[in-house]
Enzyme design. Structure first.
Site, PDB file in Angstrom:
ATOM      1  N   GLU A  64       2.050   7.500  87.121  1.00 25.80           N
ATOM      2  CA  GLU A  64       2.771   7.890  85.904  1.00 25.80           C
ATOM      3  C   GLU A  64       1.877   8.487  84.829  1.00 25.80           C
ATOM      4  OE1 GLU A  64       5.191   4.621  84.706  1.00 25.80           O
ATOM      5  OE2 GLU A  64       6.077   4.406  86.690  1.00 25.80           O
ATOM      6  N   GLU A 114       8.449   2.699  93.104  1.00 25.67           N
ATOM      7  CA  GLU A 114       8.877   1.598  92.233  1.00 25.67           C
ATOM      8  C   GLU A 114      10.355   1.753  91.919  1.00 25.67           C
ATOM      9  OE1 GLU A 114       6.774   0.611  88.579  1.00 25.67           O
ATOM     10  OE2 GLU A 114       4.961   1.572  89.378  1.00 25.67           O
TER      11      GLU A 114
END
Length: 611
Positions: free
Chosen positions: A131, A242
């Site tokens: 991220e 995720e």
């Protein structure tokens, strides 16, 4: 929540494994910052594979190569994986200094030197960063989500990791990146996709707090995010790195953290991807010794194989069905969002509010780091002769002004995905703005005199929607999920007619139901008047403005008095097979309409129906 009727598989051009992996995310420290030791990792790995109600959780995703509390010693998850026969998706932490990255490389090299041969068949791949692109985006900065990395830095470090693997027993292991779908669809980050062997995507509908995100919408929001990533992946495998729903914690807009909702999300997302797509759930345990808020763990403070909620899928183990060789090798899969139509078109949706549960820094062992990130299928198509085609849209928000209004559009890419069950080459991308057909000539003679005025049969979804504003004639608003028309704004819709429509009959339709009939869309309507539809001499692109838009070829029809509750046939004729055709929709009178284009019940917007 409507059941999904279709699961389309987009097989990646190359696949590293015939096996599909499923597991949990594992951090390097507990919630009190105590390091996770080898024995702790072994206990967690063994618990995951022994969870009651499910099976197949024999893989683990890590965030860092470095053992907590050391400078550059490799993580003790490495020997724990050997001891428990656990597959590993290794992680390299970025968003830090060059010295810290070099320490990650040192740990990686040391792990290869000591355990390279032992783990040669257990390493799934290596994720370089998590991220990082999101964290330097405007929303990431707004959410104070810690330093990030730009695409050039991420690419440089992906290449450095590949160089470190070269000539070793781990050479050839896939090296990729993990980020939010909003990062991937941003064209400025495309170099990261090009440099990656796989794409890891994180998505949490719970955190999408700027839009309806109740558990009833959870699955559709997730798969819209996944589809968006697949659409820009360029055929690279897309792995779910995720996702999850919290068992406790505060409400996030309409999302409620609870055991019941976590179970629903597990059923509607997890049970439909386990064994089909490489998936790493968030998370096994995040409540030791303290419980974070929100908490996502499927087990509580005590590490136990008895989960907090039922992990069975339809009364059977989630991995009880072994995928066929061709199905299992299709690591990247494009999932059609909820629809009753078999036309094969993926629905559009607004972009999620990017907030993540568990990707900050090195991560905690099952602990929510609080680092913000971004954020259906049934079973695979059974027949080996079935061929399915659909398109998906992908977006990034762009805000611009129109008169006294502030409008938000979304930069968009499109992909046409053709799936032949068992085929190796199933992904056909259609980049926005490419292609040659303009629809400026005559369409072939039709084979029928009429087509459905709804989406009950085959249909085409617009691959690109571009608003243009004559009050800001040189401003490119980017592309949009919304159709916007007003006295100053019109919208251009690009359609890619498949070559297979040669000899078929097509109708341009505008569907406009009453607001109370909509389930996943909405609109605002004011003023009086109607809509005018024109075919342009060429297609729009993301940079199209009022001043540089393609000229009108011909006005094809109109809706003189727009009223909710009507399906309108604008024009009919032979399909422009193999061509990209643009239609501009403009308002007449004082009409001002802003609607979310969506094919879910009740469908709304501009479509091509086929017969």
């Amino acid at each position: 929540m409507r059941t999904l009727t279709l699961f389309s598989i987009a097989t990646s051009l190359t696949t590293a494994y015939s096996q599909v992996f499923q597991g949990f995310n594992y951090g390097s420290v507990f919630t009190n910052n105590a390091p996770v030791t080898q024995q702790d990792f072994e206990n967690e790995f063994n618990t995951a594979r022994q969870l009651q109600g499910t099976s197949g959780f024999t893989s683990a995703r890590l965030f860092t190569m470095i053992q907590a509390g050391t400078t550059n010693s490799f993580t003790q998850a490495i020997p724990a994986a050997k001891a428990t026969n656990t597959h590993l998706l290794l992680g390299i932490f970025l968003s830090s200094t060059d010295e810290a990255f070099n320490n990650e490389l040192t740990a990686l090299r040391s792990a290869i030197a000591q355990y390279g041969q032992d783990l040669a068949n257990l390493i799934i791949g290596i994720s370089v960063g998590s991220e990082d692109l999101y964290r330097i985006s405007p929303i990431g900065i707004e959410n104070k989500s810690n330093p990030g990395e730009g695409p050039d830095a991420v690419v440089r470090r992906i290449n450095a990791v590949k160089a470190a693997l070269a000539g070793t027993v781990w050479s050839g292991k896939p090296v990729g990146h993990v980020d939010t779908w909003t990062a991937y669809v941003n064209a400025s980050n495309s170099a990261v996709i090009e440099a990656s062997d796989f794409i890891g995507t994180d998505a949490y509908p719970y955190f999408q707090n700027t839009m309806p995100n109740s558990i009833e919408n959870g699955a559709s929001l997730f798969f819209e995010a996944y589809n968006a990533t697949v659409a820009v992946s360029g055929g690279k495998p897309v792995w779910i790195t995720e996702t999850g729903w919290p068992v406790s914690g505060p409400n996030s807009n309409q999302a409620v953290a609870s055991l019941a909702n976590a179970k629903t999300y597990w059923d509607q997302v997890g049970c439909r991807v386990f064994g089909q797509i490489n998936t790493f759930w968030y998370t096994l345990q995040d409540a030791y010794p303290n419980t974070p808020s929100p908490s996502f763990g499927v087990v509580g403070t005590t590490l136990s194989n008895i989960p907090l909620y039922d992990l069975s899928c339809g009364g059977s183990s989630s991995s009880s069905k072994t995928p066929s060789t061709s199905s299992a090798s299709a690591i990247s899969r494009a999932v059609v969002a909820p629809t009753e139509s078999t036309g094969g078109q993926s629905s559009a949706a607004p972009p999620p509010s990017s907030t993540s549960a568990g990707s900050g820094g090195s991560g905690t062992s099952g602990s929510s780091s609080g680092a913000p990130v971004n954020p259906v299928p049934a079973s695979p198509v059974a027949s080996t002769k079935t061929i399915l085609t659909y398109t998906t849209l992908t977006t990034c928000p762009v805000t611009y002004t129109s008169g006294a209004q502030t409008l938000t559009s979304f930069t968009t890419s499109a992909v046409a995905v053709t799936s032949t069950h068992g085929s190796t080459f199933a992904t056909v991308t259609t980049p926005v703005g490419s292609g040659s057909g303009s629809g400026s000539g005559s369409a072939p003679a039709p084979t029928s005199s009429s087509c459905p005025t709804d989406l009950s049969g085959a249909f085409e979804y617009p691959h690109l929607i571009v608003p243009v504003d004559k009050s800001h004639p040189d401003t490119a608003a980017g592309t949009s999920y919304n159709g916007i028309v007003s006295p100053t704004v019109s919208s251009i819709f690009n359609f890619d007619y498949p070559a297979s429509l040669e000899g078929h009959f097509c109708s341009l339709v505008f569907l406009f139901p009453t607001r109370d009939a909509l389930q996943t869309s909405n609109y605002t309507l004011s003023g009086t008047g109607g809509l005018s539809f024109a075919r342009l001499v060429g297609p729009a692109v993301a940079e199209t403005t009022f001043n540089n838009q393609p000229a009108v070829n011909v006005t094809v029809g109109s809706v003189p008095d727009l009223q909710p509750g009507n399906n309108n046939v604008i024009a009919s004729g032979g399909c422009f097979a193999g061509q990209r055709v643009a239609y501009e929709v403009s308002a007449t009178g004082s009409l001002d309409l802003n609607y979310f284009q969506d094919y879910n019940p009740e469908p709304i917007g501009v479509y091509i129906t086929v017969c």
